[in-house]
Design a protein around this motif. Structure first.
Motif, short mmCIF file in Angstrom:
data_model
loop_
_atom_site.label_atom_id
_atom_site.label_comp_id
_atom_site.label_asym_id
_atom_site.label_seq_id
_atom_site.Cartn_x
_atom_site.Cartn_y
_atom_site.Cartn_z
N ASP A 54 3.14 -3.79 1.73
CA ASP A 54 1.71 -3.53 1.59
C ASP A 54 1.06 -3.25 2.94
OD1 ASP A 54 -0.69 -3.75 -0.41
OD2 ASP A 54 -1.29 -4.89 1.37
N GLN A 65 -6.37 -7.00 -2.54
CA GLN A 65 -5.16 -6.28 -2.92
C GLN A 65 -4.55 -6.79 -4.22
OE1 GLN A 65 -5.56 -3.38 -1.39
NE2 GLN A 65 -3.31 -3.29 -1.27
N ARG A 116 0.54 1.19 -0.74
CA ARG A 116 -0.90 0.93 -0.87
C ARG A 116 -1.32 0.68 -2.32
NH1 ARG A 116 -0.09 4.39 3.39
NH2 ARG A 116 -1.42 4.11 5.24
N GLY A 161 -1.12 -2.00 -4.11
CA GLY A 161 -1.65 -3.32 -4.38
C GLY A 161 -0.78 -4.10 -5.35
#
Length: 513
Positions: free
Chosen positions: A342, A385, A508, A510
């Motif tokens: 992440d 996130q 990205r 999450g």
């Protein structure tokens, strides 16, 4: 394009890099550092300082050259390697831009958040650092009442943590390596960022902390023999209170168990705006309260060097846990299906590396404020996130504490008879990780691997059971191999390029959306 800025005393802002400041645990320089690599680092940092803007596009994406260069220098990169790394950034930089006007102490406050004034703020802070001690400048412009809740509510503290903590990271590079030029750049970046996450740092925080610590304790690092950037004398004083704080893992357990922090309740991911500001708007005050609980034992005279070091260790473990265990637990959301590296949690790991360098220069009051704000921003990004799951037991069962590079056919000779443990490809797994890391073109790869390596060294004696009783499921299994396990997963996801693998990328997507 404006001509490169002429700074007559540039050598004063970019001397040869300093040795690491002593304990509490500061990152070490690895073997490989030498005068030639130091000279290459200074040369490239000076060039970056005078030629290029802090952002490389009009969306505010950051110039990461200096972060990359100091990180690989710290990992032992040679001079030619540092030069090669710098060239990867020069290719996309924006030239330094002349600001609309110069700034003085009055007009300073009028242009906060305006990127076009970056050069003016940089010039302003160079002047401040010529005249004042670095501690005084940082205290005045980041942590003071005037800089946050004074006339116009400047909120420099929230700007300092803005944009995934980049101003703090940048300034931390300067403090750790002894470059006032990077400190000036970090301060200027702080000034031109917008204030973000304001609910995480309530206005009352600055007034509450104003008189909490006795004047007798002028520095947390009172026993340190030297600080490379400081002009001031160190003073001694260590006090203690009977107050106790809540452990970081206990707070993680609370967040995981409380439905108000779930993505569904918060409406994440958002379709308008961004997840972080949604979290700030809805539960930012609640997260600020959790951060206050985490630092409760540091109130008043409880801000001793030992207490501060313990909190730095807690948040370093917490952020590595989110990134490593959380990333492995959420691996199905990554195209790799092996590790969700992440991008946002990674910045929590890299930024934690600089906490010791900050508290070495700050007053106890400001060190407590730094830790409280940093913890608040960390848990806010955790929630933003998607509040990753933390399957600690499964992580330890299915990841390795002895990661090794891929074996390319014919690339490695068979060990000679008599070699110890000949079947183990990497007897010290960190050595091939460092080697592949310093040659990797990704500027974030070296930063996160260096932070993980530092934690593995600083907290090497933490064995299973160290975190029992914190309330976080599986925490009793955590030991110092957390860091090398996360580093191995990172190398696999980013690609062992020196060993022939293709370059990977950050995730990205999450968690739990």
């Amino acid at each position: 394009m404006a001509p490169p800025t002429k700074v007559d005393d540039l050598d004063a802002f970019f001397p040869l890099p300093s040795a690491a400041v002593p304990s509490p645990p500061f990152p070490a320089r690895l073997l490989g550092v030498n005068p030639a690599s130091g000279a290459a680092l200074v040369r490239t940092l000076k060039d970056n300082h005078v030629k290029w803007h802090a952002f490389f596009n009009d969306r505010g994406f950051h110039n990461h050259a200096s972060h990359h260069l100091v990180a690989i220098y710290g990992l032992g990169a040679s001079g030619p390697l540092i030069e090669a790394a710098y060239e990867t950034h020069v290719a996309y930089m924006l030239p330094a831009l002349e600001s609309p006007e110069r700034l003085d102490e009055k007009s300073f406050w009028a242009h906060l958040g305006e990127q076009s004034f970056y050069s003016a703020y940089l010039e302003y802070f160079r002047a401040q650092l010529r005249e004042k001690d670095v501690t005084d400048v940082i205290e005045e412009y980041i942590f003071s009442v005037r800089a946050n809740v004074g006339e116009g509510t400047p909120r420099m503290f929230s700007r300092f943590f803005a944009a995934l903590i980049h101003p703090m990271i940048h300034m931390g590079c300067g403090l750790e390596f002894g470059f006032l030029g990077l400190v000036a750049e970090g301060l200027a970046q702080t000034a031109v960022h917008t204030s973000q996450g304001n609910n995480l740092y309530p206005d009352t925080l600055f007034e509450q902390l104003k008189d909490d610590t006795t004047e007798a304790v002028a520095r947390l690092t009172a026993l340190l023999p030297s600080l490379s950037l400081s002009k001031a004398e160190l003073t001694n004083g260590e006090t203690s209170t009977g107050k106790t704080s809540v452990h970081a893992f206990t707070i993680l357990a609370r967040i995981l168990a409380d439905d108000k922090y779930s993505p569904a309740t918060l409406g994440l991911p958002v379709t308008v705006g961004n997840n972080f500001e949604r979290v700030n708007d809805t539960v930012g005050s609640a997260l600020a309260d959790l951060a206050a609980e985490w630092t409760a034992g540091l109130d008043g005279e409880g801000a001793t060097p030992t207490a501060i070091a313990e909190k730095i260790e807690e948040v370093a473990w917490m952020n590595a846990l989110l990134y490593g265990v959380g990333g492995w637990g959420g691996r199905e959301r990554s195209p790799s299906k092996t590790f969700n590296a992440d991008f946002f949690y990674m910045h929590l790991v890299t930024s934690s590396l600089f906490l010791p360098s900050f508290v070495a220069y700050l007053s106890p009051r400001s060190s407590v404020l730094l830790l409280r704000g940093y913890f608040a921003i960390s848990i806010a990004w955790f929630v933003s996130q998607g509040r990753c799951a933390l399957p600690i037991r499964e992580f330890y069962e299915k990841t390795t504490a002895m990661p090794a590079p891929p074996q390319t056919a014919g690339a490695q000779a068979a060990p000679t008879k008599g070699t110890l443990i000949p079947d183990v490809v990497a007897p010290n797994p960190w050595l091939p990780i460092v080697q592949t890391t310093i040659a990797h073109p990704g500027e974030h790869v070296c930063k996160v691997q260096r932070a993980l390596a530092h934690n593995a060294t600083a907290y090497a004696t933490r064995g299973a059971g160290s975190f029992a009783g914190t309330g976080l499921e599986g925490a009793e299994l955590l030991d110092a191999t957390l860091f090398v396990r996360a580093a191995g997963l990172t190398a696999d996801r980013m690609g062992w390029m020196k060993e022939g693998q293709a370059e990977g990328g950050w995730d990205r997507a999450g968690f739990n959306f």
